[in-house]
Design an enzyme around this catalytic site. Structure first.
Site, PDB file in Angstrom:
ATOM      1  N   ASN A  66     -18.492  57.762 -55.267  1.00  0.00           N
ATOM      2  CA  ASN A  66     -19.890  58.125 -55.042  1.00  0.00           C
ATOM      3  C   ASN A  66     -20.813  56.951 -55.338  1.00  0.00           C
ATOM      4  OD1 ASN A  66     -18.867  59.662 -57.548  1.00  0.00           O
ATOM      5  ND2 ASN A  66     -21.037  59.934 -57.889  1.00  0.00           N
ATOM      6  N   ASP A  67     -21.740  57.053 -56.245  1.00  0.00           N
ATOM      7  CA  ASP A  67     -22.849  56.091 -56.354  1.00  0.00           C
ATOM      8  C   ASP A  67     -22.431  54.619 -56.459  1.00  0.00           C
ATOM      9  OD1 ASP A  67     -23.652  58.657 -57.000  1.00  0.00           O
ATOM     10  OD2 ASP A  67     -24.650  58.110 -58.861  1.00  0.00           O
TER      11      ASP A  67
END
Ligand SMILES: *[C@@H]1O[C@H](CO)[C@@H](O)[C@H](O)[C@H]1NC(C)=O
Ligand SMILES: *[C@@H]1O[C@H](CO)[C@@H](O)[C@H](O)[C@H]1NC(C)=O
Ligand SMILES: *[C@@H]1O[C@H](CO)[C@@H](O)[C@H](O)[C@H]1NC(C)=O
Ligand SMILES: *[C@@H]1O[C@H](CO)[C@@H](O)[C@H](O)[C@H]1NC(C)=O
Ligand SMILES: *[C@@H]1O[C@H](CO)[C@@H](O)[C@H](O)[C@H]1NC(C)=O
Ligand SMILES: *[C@@H]1O[C@H](CO)[C@@H](O)[C@H](O)[C@H]1NC(C)=O
Length: 585
Positions: A64-65
């Protein structure tokens, strides 16, 4: 050991680096899967149709991020939230990749893994800050109540490189002083995360913000420090906005007020500088930015236009794009934006293909000189090194109902630029236009409906029989009061014959003055991602699509016009793109 680490840090802060004094015994690698395993799985994944050719993605599993992006000693560093065990979220570590051009990436050992009481269940998002030329990392440790001290769940922690002479910064050391911050009174410790890159104030103290919420109010808590270890909460947050919910992954940075594309170091300030605050809204999973002024006397931020305040107005991207983060690229003096692009497929599909999520192609961001409340975004110029065969079409009319194939293009990896002449706006249909109804209009007035000034644009990842296609189109509308807007949509409602994917069309409006000569599109197509940059980057839209027929050399490109007024194409240029292999070193 603790004393050694403290000495080391003090030395670091004052620029004298003593690499022999590492603190490595605090960083027990209980977690890292072997690189050979990573490399082996890369080979098997390469044959999948949805893996991308020029977007960053690890060989397998969930990502993710983007975290702590930076340029140091000749290398760009990208850290990213990664699960070493599965294609679903969990067990979050900091993956680490390096590149000399943000195109060709090599994956290194994991930078941070959950191995301390304060990050037992995950090393969550954070940022890099340069202290006297040396980067340090701030991140959020996730523990759980039964495991943590004082019932804390999210805590801020810090790591330094074990050897600053290693240009790859392979090894990171968590400080013995961690956690350096726990949630303050009045903030639920499950709502306290994602420290930003810190900046220096005129008083020589560091500042950073952390995402939080109070009741339904989004909050950017402000902290100050002289030594980067002892942080004190400022009485007032940098900024808050009612009813926007939890602010994740805040980002705060200066841009030149002159609308120059030159980027600024995060500590830059002065009369010729504006500031951007970006917040990721946990409630809606969208990244909102606002341009405004950083008032140093009160350490607060004011949006230039209150209607466009953080979480209310403009988004970086109107598609799948979240938890983004910028950094100042000192190599080319520009501000680079990275963002997480989630899947639109089901979790079962992610598990079956054994990976989930991409990083968006890196973009530069700067202030729009035509509208100082808005930012422009554009793919970094390095992308041009990947351009292979070129296709072009010049000056042609696209009649009502026409679908025009761009001959020769048979590729699922493209960089496409197209300019349409701005049609006479007089005939535009009148429609109620507001910031909230663009996406809805993209559905109800979609590519398949006939209008007047639109819909017209491109069909990418289109199969020969057009049963699969992703439309990227304009549709010009009047508000009935002498103002016009171009609705811009990515319409993936017909992008795949597969059933279990989210095909909601995405869109936004571009205000038109009527003086524009052209309407332009740039679209990056890469197997399962379509990134649209409309009108020079005023609006961006990222889609995930999973064609079953329009894959590899079966993917075609078309122009279309479903408006009743013919559209004049000035020029279309498309390049087939090289495939980049993500390696490990
Ligand atoms: C997290 O890691 C543990 C092993 O330490 C594993 O049993 C569990 O399934 C993992 N969870 C996820 C969601 O990956
Ligand atoms: C803390 O983690 C343990 C182990 O995963 C789990 O059994 C427990 O339910 C968790 N407690 C809370 C409050 O989340
Ligand atoms: C630090 O990195 C440099 C450059 O890679 C290397 O020559 C040196 O041996 C490293 N020092 C330690 C203590 O590992
Ligand atoms: C803090 O937030 C968690 C998760 O939303 C919630 O379960 C808990 O009740 C909250 N604690 C307080 C004191 O409000
Ligand atoms: C990611 O995508 C999945 C599938 O569409 C969706 O269920 C989930 O809510 C998304 N998460 C975020 C953070 O966007
Ligand atoms: C244009 O409209 C017609 C009629 O509604 C529709 O059949 C066709 O698919 C549309 N073209 C595109 C590219 O959507």
């Amino acid at each position: 050991m603790e004393i050694l680490c403290k000495v080391f840090l003090v030395l670091l802060l004052f620029a004298v680096v003593a690499p022999e004094l590492g603190c490595a015994s605090h960083n027990v690698r209980i977690f890292a899967p072997s690189l050979s395993r990573l490399a082996a799985s890369a080979a098997s994944a390469a044959s999948q149709p949805y893996r991308t050719s020029f977007h960053f993605q690890p060989p397998k599993n969930w990502m993710n991020d983007p975290n702590g992006p930076m340029f140091y000693n000749g290398y760009y560093h990208l850290f990213y939230q990664w699960n070493p065990y599965a294609a679903v979220w969990g067990n979050i570590t900091w993956g680490h990749a390096v590149s000399t051009d943000m195109i060709h990436w090599d994956i290194l050992e994991l930078a941070l893994v959950p191995d301390q009481w304060y990050d037992q269940y995950g090393c969550w998002s954070g940022s890099a800050t340069f202290i006297n030329g040396k980067p340090v990392l701030l991140y959020t440790g996730w523990s759980n109540v039964s495991f943590s001290r004082d019932n804390q769940v999210q805590m801020q922690a810090m790591a330094i490189a074990a050897n600053y002479s290693d240009p790859l910064l392979r090894e990171w050391t968590k400080l013995p002083q961690n956690p350096i911050l726990t949630a303050p009174v009045g903030i639920n410790s499950t709502k306290f995360r994602d420290p930003t890159t810190a900046w220096l104030g005129e008083d020589g103290k560091w500042r950073m913000i952390i995402g939080a919420k109070r009741k339904h109010r989004g909050v950017a808590l402000l902290y100050r420090s002289s030594d980067f270890i002892q942080w004190e909460k400022a009485k007032h947050p940098l900024h808050t906005v009612a009813l926007t919910g939890m602010w994740e992954c805040p980002d705060f940075y200066p841009v030149p007020a002159s609308a120059s594309i030159t980027g600024l170091d995060t500590s830059a300030n002065g009369p010729h500088v504006k500031h951007v605050l970006k917040v990721s809204l946990d409630d809606t999973k969208h990244d909102y930015y606002t341009v405004g002024t950083y008032i140093t006397s009160s350490d607060s931020f004011i949006a230039s236009n209150a209607n466009l305040d953080a979480g209310l107005g403009l988004r970086y991207d109107y598609g799948k794009y979240y938890a983004s983060k910028t950094f100042f690229d000192s190599k080319k003096n520009r501000r680079i934006l990275l963002g997480w692009v989630n899947e639109s497929s089901s979790e079962l599909a992610d598990i079956a293909k054994d990976w989930s999520s991409l990083q968006a192609f890196p973009r530069i961001v700067w202030l729009d000189e035509e509208d100082n409340d808005r930012l422009l975004q554009w793919p970094i110029e390095e992308i041009e090194m990947l351009r292979k065969e070129k296709f072009s079409l010049k000056s042609s009319q696209i009649d009502k109902g026409a679908t025009v194939k761009v001959e020769g293009v048979k590729s699922a990896q493209l960089d496409v630029l197209v300019d349409f002449e701005l049609p006479q706006l007089n005939g535009a249909e009148e429609m109620v236009v507001n910031t909230n109804n663009a996406q809805q209009l993209c559905s109800v007035r979609g590519a398949t409906r006939s209008g007047v000034l639109g819909p017209f644009g491109l069909l990418v990842l289109a199969s020969e029989d057009l049963s699969e296609q992703t439309a990227v189109f304009f549709y010009i509308m009047s508000n009935g009061e002498g103002k016009w807007n171009a609705l811009i949509c990515n319409d993936q409602s017909r992008s795949t014959l597969a059933a279990d994917t989210d095909k909601t069309p995405y869109g936004s409006f571009i205000p038109l003055s009527g003086m524009e000569k052209t309407l332009s599109l740039r679209v990056l197509v890469d197997h399962s991602i379509v990134e649209t940059f409309a009108q020079g980057g005023k609006v961006c839209i990222t889609s995930r699509v999973y064609p079953t027929k329009a894959i590899e050399d079966k993917a075609q490109l078309y122009l279309f016009n479903n408006g009743s007024v013919p559209v004049h194409l000035r020029e279309l240029t498309a390049w087939d793109m090289e495939t980049v292999h993500i390696g490990s070193i």
